[in-house]
Enzyme design. Structure first.
Site, PDB file in Angstrom:
ATOM      1  N   GLY A 254       9.540   6.076   3.096  1.00  0.00           N
ATOM      2  CA  GLY A 254       7.791   5.082   3.083  1.00  0.00           C
ATOM      3  C   GLY A 254       6.974   4.996   2.624  1.00  0.00           C
ATOM      4  O   GLY A 254       5.410   5.643   2.632  1.00  0.00           O
ATOM      5  N   GLU A 320       3.447   9.088   4.976  1.00  0.00           N
ATOM      6  CA  GLU A 320       1.833   8.918   5.903  1.00  0.00           C
ATOM      7  C   GLU A 320       2.636   7.815   7.211  1.00  0.00           C
ATOM      8  O   GLU A 320       2.972   6.577   6.604  1.00  0.00           O
ATOM      9  CB  GLU A 320       1.175   8.468   4.906  1.00  0.00           C
ATOM     10  CG  GLU A 320      -0.373   8.050   5.849  1.00  0.00           C
ATOM     11  CD  GLU A 320      -0.621   6.916   6.423  1.00  0.00           C
ATOM     12  OE1 GLU A 320       0.020   7.121   7.735  1.00  0.00           O
ATOM     13  OE2 GLU A 320      -0.730   5.787   5.549  1.00  0.00           O
ATOM     14  N   SER A 334      11.748   8.514  11.807  1.00  0.00           N
ATOM     15  CA  SER A 334      12.673   7.812  10.531  1.00  0.00           C
ATOM     16  C   SER A 334      12.738   9.081   9.750  1.00  0.00           C
ATOM     17  O   SER A 334      13.054   9.596   9.040  1.00  0.00           O
ATOM     18  CB  SER A 334      12.278   6.935  10.152  1.00  0.00           C
ATOM     19  OG  SER A 334      12.191   5.029  10.633  1.00  0.00           O
ATOM     20  N   HIS A 470      -9.136   4.089   8.562  1.00  0.00           N
ATOM     21  CA  HIS A 470      -8.192   3.185   8.705  1.00  0.00           C
ATOM     22  C   HIS A 470      -7.849   3.113  10.741  1.00  0.00           C
ATOM     23  O   HIS A 470      -7.332   1.734  11.019  1.00  0.00           O
ATOM     24  CB  HIS A 470      -7.346   2.546   7.711  1.00  0.00           C
ATOM     25  CG  HIS A 470      -6.559   2.902   7.745  1.00  0.00           C
ATOM     26  ND1 HIS A 470      -6.112   4.400   7.693  1.00  0.00           N
ATOM     27  CD2 HIS A 470      -4.704   2.821   8.863  1.00  0.00           C
ATOM     28  CE1 HIS A 470      -4.926   4.450   7.435  1.00  0.00           C
ATOM     29  NE2 HIS A 470      -4.227   3.401   8.286  1.00  0.00           N
TER      30      HIS A 470
END
Length: 522
Positions: A254, A320, A334, A470
């Site tokens: 990713g 991440e 994954s 975030h």
């Protein structure tokens, strides 16, 4: 043992929603439909399995089967120990063969007439019975014939209207809960997949398109890159531990814009393989070339579960993958797939350790804004909205001053050892109260550690006591606050599990203060 470097910390971390049972209905179905407007009456209609009657909800349909056809479908499901597939096959068998209720009740335990895979194909389009989780029906159903004789009065118009409004509210509640349970008609009806329904690896590419599309736009990557706690923690881990990366083959699962891959290359990695299914990987290719790292970094578009890497084994996997409440979005699935398929025996996944923590919140102003607000909206009572507002967890920044207990860790995950099944769990907890007040919410957050083989260990927190990230915090607001006293130790239990119909979303259930509260993250 080497000390952790805490990056950017200011301060010193089973039960699905039950459908309403429809008991004590004070109005006939036909009368109820007359009381609804045309728009509402189109929201859900369930055709009975044994006749042409249309019902207003799944529970009403099951009750109708008991009252009119003398068959309790939940008893049939329990008798034959039906799993998700068995339940789907049974419903489609009944609809396609038009068998009568008596013959179904008299079936032997085995063999079952709906064993054929042909019965996975829906007979009715958008059949609400196929969109309902059978586990819910077996665990929460208490079927009662709700139209018993003499139970209704048609004398007072006011009573009839009130009954219609109450029944409509229950039907609307059912619709919301069905929305939580259903994702499409039957996700795996014709895919030929095996029994592990709900795992990310089993999703077809088209089924997972929405998830990867959300990461195709630059804005979400800008937000993550500007999160200094997140990005600088990864950078510090790699730059401060060059011995971990020197001459190693690294897999970035990713990769997004490729920032972690470039950190790894600069930290001394011999080769970096960066994988991402979203369209952002094309920008990552340009970024890698712009930084003259194309000789070290190979970018591949695709899901890690669907592609074949150009190497047999890798020394390090970086990613991440963390979502809200750590496990939302299930990207860790994954990473674990990549670990089991490609990681060398002496290799490591980073970050390697993670904690999920809980704490209690006493914040009457926030509770007023989000929950009590519905009690009086411009002079109107809209409290029925709480049924749809409360069960959805929110993501927001919690003021550290509103915490009213010592946080407790409910789960620790070692990414080098954890099994996929362990990402769904139940955990008992004990919270020591530090302030006498009303508890208005439960807050969840996570901590991340870069530990294995590191001489300079790095960690960061997403809790209220740390610098904002975030991820913020995940807040589970209580519909009804409860009082706590300083020094009290509050016992509870939390259960975390994936939504079977959408394995990237979560159900979180709390058992606390004699309450059982289920929330969704979706």
């Amino acid at each position: 043992m080497a000390e952790y470097r805490h990056t950017h910390c200011d301060g010193g971390a089973d039960e699905m929603p039950e459908l309403s049972d429809g008991e004590d209905e004070d109005i006939e179905d036909e009368e109820l439909w007359q009381c609804m407007d045309d728009d509402d009456s189109q929201r859900i209609k369930v055709t009975c399995l044994f006749c042409d009657r249309l019902l207003i909800s799944v529970p009403a349909t099951l009750e109708h089967c008991v009252a009119e056809h003398k068959l309790n479908l939940v008893d049939v499901m329990r008798k034959h120990a039906l799993d998700d597939y068995g339940y789907i096959k049974m419903i489609n068998f009944i609809r396609s063969t038009k068998c009568d209720a008596a013959s179904l009740a008299g079936l032997p335990v085995s063999p079952l007439p709906w064993e054929s895979e042909d019965f996975l194909r829906p007979v009715l389009q958008d059949d609400p019975l196929l969109q309902t989780d059978p586990e819910d029906l077996c665990e929460g159903s208490s079927l009662t014939a709700c139209h018993s004789s003499g139970a209704k009065s048609h004398d007072a118009q006011e009573q009839r209207v009130q009954a219609a409004e109450e029944a409509l509210a229950r039907a609307m509640d059912d619709l919301h809960k069905l929305k939580l349970l259903a994702q499409g008609l039957v996700m795996n009806a014709d895919t030929g997949k095996s029994s592990n329904l709900g795992t990310v690896a089993e999703l077809r590419e088209d089924e997972d398109e929405a998830y990867f599309s959300s990461y195709g736009h630059y804005s979400i990557h800008e937000e993550m890159l500007k999160d200094k706690v997140r990005t600088e923690s990864y950078r510090d881990f790699m730059y401060r531990n060059p011995e971990v990366f020197r001459d190693k083959v690294v897999l970035d699962v990713g990769c997004g814009t490729g920032i972690l891959s470039m950190f790894a290359a600069r930290a001394g990695a011999k080769k970096v393989i960066a994988v991402d299914q979203s369209e952002i990987i094309y920008q990552a290719m340009d970024i890698v070339r712009s930084n003259q790292l194309e000789d070290k970094i190979t970018l591949i578009k695709g899901r890690i579960e669907d592609i074949k890497l150009p190497v047999e084994k890798v020394d390090i996997i970086i990613s991440e993958w963390m979502g809200y409440f750590l496990l939302f979005e299930s990207m860790l699935d994954s990473v674990l797939y990549a670990r089991d398929a490609y990681l060398a025996d002496d290799g490591s996944v980073y970050p390697d350790l993670c904690n999920i923590s809980l704490a209690l919140v006493g914040d009457p102003l926030t509770h007023q804004d989000h929950i009590a607000f519905w009690d009086d909206v411009y002079g109107f009572n809209m409290s029925s909205m709480k049924k749809v507002v409360v069960p959805e967890a929110s993501v927001e920044v919690v003021n550290e001053d509103t915490l009213i207990c010592e946080p407790t860790v409910i789960q620790t995950i070692d990414c080098n050892r954890v099994c996929l099944s362990e990402l769904e769990f139940a955990s008992d907890f004990c919270l020591k109260i530090t302030k006498s007040t009303d508890c208005t919410a439960i807050v969840g957050y996570f901590d991340i550690f870069f530990d294995k083989g590191c001489s300079n260990k790095v960690w960061f927190s997403t809790g209220p006591q740390a610098t904002k990230t975030h991820w913020k915090q995940t807040v589970f607001l209580l519909e009804k606050p409860f009082s706590v006293q300083a020094g009290e130790e509050l016992q509870g239990k939390v259960t975390v599990r994936k939504n079977k119909k959408d394995p990237r979303s979560l159900f979180v259930t709390f058992e606390i203060q004699d309450r059982k509260l289920t929330y969704s993250l979706q």
